[in-house]
Design a protein around this motif. Structure first.
Motif, PDB file in Angstrom:
ATOM      1  N   ALA A 204       0.855  -1.200   0.000  1.00  0.00           N
ATOM      2  CA  ALA A 204       0.000   0.000   0.000  1.00  0.00           C
ATOM      3  C   ALA A 204       0.881   1.236   0.000  1.00  0.00           C
ATOM      4  N   HIS A 205       0.448   2.249  -0.744  1.00  0.00           N
ATOM      5  CA  HIS A 205       1.218   3.506  -0.852  1.00  0.00           C
ATOM      6  C   HIS A 205       0.179   4.617  -0.792  1.00  0.00           C
ATOM      7  N   CYS A 206      -0.007   5.194   0.398  1.00  0.00           N
ATOM      8  CA  CYS A 206      -1.113   6.135   0.579  1.00  0.00           C
ATOM      9  C   CYS A 206      -0.637   7.570   0.759  1.00  0.00           C
ATOM     10  N   HIS A 207      -1.330   8.473   0.090  1.00  0.00           N
ATOM     11  CA  HIS A 207      -1.073   9.904   0.276  1.00  0.00           C
ATOM     12  C   HIS A 207      -2.144  10.483   1.199  1.00  0.00           C
ATOM     13  N   ASP A 208      -1.818  11.662   1.748  1.00  0.00           N
ATOM     14  CA  ASP A 208      -2.577  12.149   2.898  1.00  0.00           C
ATOM     15  C   ASP A 208      -3.503  13.335   2.604  1.00  0.00           C
ATOM     16  N   ASP A 209      -3.973  13.433   1.376  1.00  0.00           N
ATOM     17  CA  ASP A 209      -4.767  14.617   1.007  1.00  0.00           C
ATOM     18  C   ASP A 209      -6.009  14.792   1.878  1.00  0.00           C
ATOM     19  N   LEU A 210      -6.590  13.706   2.345  1.00  0.00           N
ATOM     20  CA  LEU A 210      -7.752  13.811   3.239  1.00  0.00           C
ATOM     21  C   LEU A 210      -7.375  13.471   4.685  1.00  0.00           C
TER      22      LEU A 210
END
Ligand code: KIV
Ligand code: ZN
Length: 526
Positions: A204-210
């Motif tokens: 998993a590679h998650c970005h934090d925009d929310l």
């Protein structure tokens, strides 16, 4: 006999996805220093850069690849699904004993149509050819489907299935735009886990925009991910990537929910976080989980009362577990070499004899100015020392604010060039810093378009050292530098000189060249 808990692999991308974000750019020597700290922290893989993006990146990856030999830590380079990228990545990784080549292509309809102009079949074809090419050069290949979250799930299954058949061992699911939610990503991972070969590691590679990157990474683990991609302090594109320290501590504190282990030495979390913010000049917000200055501070009377009766009332983990020292105040003007060396070792620095000696001399000078030398001061000395030592020296400066005389702030500086010649400059401006930079411009004969300027204190008290950080854009690349001093205007001038030096080096030296000995972490931050 019960089986040991399954391992979650920690893939750190601070030096690739993190470093490419504004305010986080690092020079090759700094990247190397941080890669060594990541190895000590216990990450499984260091994504060291994107070799095809610049000569400097390729050189940085190659140096890290050599430096991490024998540590058991994998070194990775990103590559687009293009032969040139894949070959550049493989070349940069030649010296690694555990190289990983990470190829990616966008898969969502939006990206296929508007970015690539590819049909679904063309995307699959490009992915397969890239994975096959990469596998001919490197054993360990990871494949990422950029914008996977906004990709049709059936198409995602098809692309990942084809990439796995072509030889990709790790299949990475990026939430490139930080759009997903925990329930959604968990369901997606369950679906992919059921559809894809059992020997393929899902990542998993998650970005934090929310603000959901860590929650989404944990949900992905619940759904079957066995690798998470993250960055220290959550640095990264836009709102950042999932924060390594938060994922690791959530897994550790909530073992009841997540029966997994990682290879992370949690006591290295705070020192590594601080190292990164010193290197980049990007401060960690005080209330940041785990590594923020307030993360373990109990201010309210009710909380303090509870804590005194029983720590567990308001504390779910011990500060020592994540590397907060019991006491931050350590050294003073009477401290000797042994105390300084012991503290340096605790903070994770290993310096050679000459560097230790230079550092001790500067420690003494600082201790004369400051009553108490904190860990943060010591770190700043090691990382931000003599920002202009390898080049131009700031020998004197004078500032007048013009206040009360109705005049503009004005500055005068004297610099010593590497050949020993003195150069003088004068300048005025809207404020003292502006005037100082104008004077430096004249003396140095170099103009910098400063994009960002920030000052923050590195320790506490009225005599705290200030760290000044500057960045500019040079030939399309963001360059930054910082410096520390008990005088913030001096710190600003030193940071300006360090940045000027970085640019001058790019113009004169080979791309990405670093001064001799820079990898001892005692050279200029430039
Ligand atoms: O966010 C993203 O999609 C990425 C990939 C290149 C892995 O960083
Ligand atoms: Zn990313």
């Amino acid at each position: 006999m019960t089986a040991p808990p399954e391992r979650i692999r920690i893939f750190d991308t601070s030096l690739r996805d993190g470093e490419q974000s504004p305010g986080c750019s690092m020079g090759p020597a700094q990247k190397l220093r941080f890669a060594l700290a990541l190895a000590e922290l216990g990450v499984d893989t260091v994504e060291a850069g994107f070799a095809a993006s610049s000569e400097a990146d390729a050189e940085g990856i190659a140096r890290i690849a050599r430096a991490l030999r024998g540590t058991g830590v994998g070194v990775c380079s990103l590559a687009r699904c293009r032969p040139g990228d894949i070959e550049a990545a493989a070349r940069a990784l030649e010296g690694a004993d555990a190289p990983r080549l990470h190829v990616f292509i966008a898969t969502s309809p939006l990206h296929r149509e508007h970015k690539l102009g590819f049909s679904p079949a063309e995307v699959v074809d490009a992915a397969v050819r890239a994975v096959e090419h990469a596998r001919r050069l490197v054993d360990d290949v990871e494949f990422s489907a950029e914008d996977a979250i906004r990709t049709e799930p059936e198409f995602l299954e098809a692309v990942f299935g084809a990439a796995a058949a072509a030889g990709a061992r790790t299949l990475n699911v990026p939430d490139t735009v930080g759009y997903t939610t925990p329930a959604e990503i968990e369901a997606l991972f369950r679906r992919l886990r059921a559809a894809l070969p059992a020997n393929a590691v899902l990542s998993a590679h998650c970005h934090d925009d929310l603000g959901l990157a860590v929650a989404n990474s944990l949900a992905a683990i619940a759904g079957g991910a066995r690798q998470v991609e993250c960055t220290v302090n959550g640095i990264g594109e836009r709102a950042g990537n999932a924060a390594l320290e938060e994922i690791v501590m959530a897994l550790s504190v909530r073992k009841d929910r997540f029966p997994f282990r990682t290879g992370i030495d949690t006591t290295r979390l705070v020192p590594t976080s601080r190292l990164l913010s010193r290197i980049t000049g990007m401060a960690v917000q005080r209330n940041k989980a785990i590594v923020g200055a307030n993360a373990f501070a109990h201010e309210s009377g009710i909380h303090q009362h509870g804590m005194l009766k029983h720590r567990d009332t308001y504390e779910i983990m011990r500060p020592e577990t994540v590397g907060w020292a019991r006491s931050q105040m350590v050294l003073g003007r009477h401290s000797g070499r042994a105390a300084v060396n012991e503290r340096l070792a605790f903070l994770g620095f290993s310096l050679d004899e000459a560097a230790t000696e230079r550092l001790f001399t500067r420690f003494k000078a600082l201790a004369e100015k400051k009553k108490e030398v904190f860990d943060a001061d010591l770190e700043a000395l090691v990382l931000g020392e003599d920002a202009n030592s390898a080049g131009w020296q700031l020998t004197a400066f004078h500032l007048s604010t013009g206040a009360g005389q109705g005049e503009q702030p004005a500055a005068a500086v004297e610099l010593r060039a590497p050949d020993g010649e003195a150069h003088f400059g004068r300048g005025s401006g809207d404020g003292p810093v502006h005037a100082l930079f104008a004077a430096l411009t004249e003396a140095r004969g170099l103009h910098l378009d400063i994009e960002s300027y920030a000052v923050h204190s590195v320790s506490s008290g009225e005599d705290a050292q200030g760290q000044a950080s500057l960045s500019t854009r040079h030939e399309g690349e963001e360059l930054s530098a910082s410096a520390t001093s008990t005088d913030i205007l001096e710190a600003s001038a030193l940071a300006w000189l360090a940045l000027a030096q970085r640019i001058a080096r790019r113009r004169t030296g080979p791309p990405g060249a670093v001064p001799a000995g820079a990898d001892t972490a005692t050279e200029a931050r430039a």
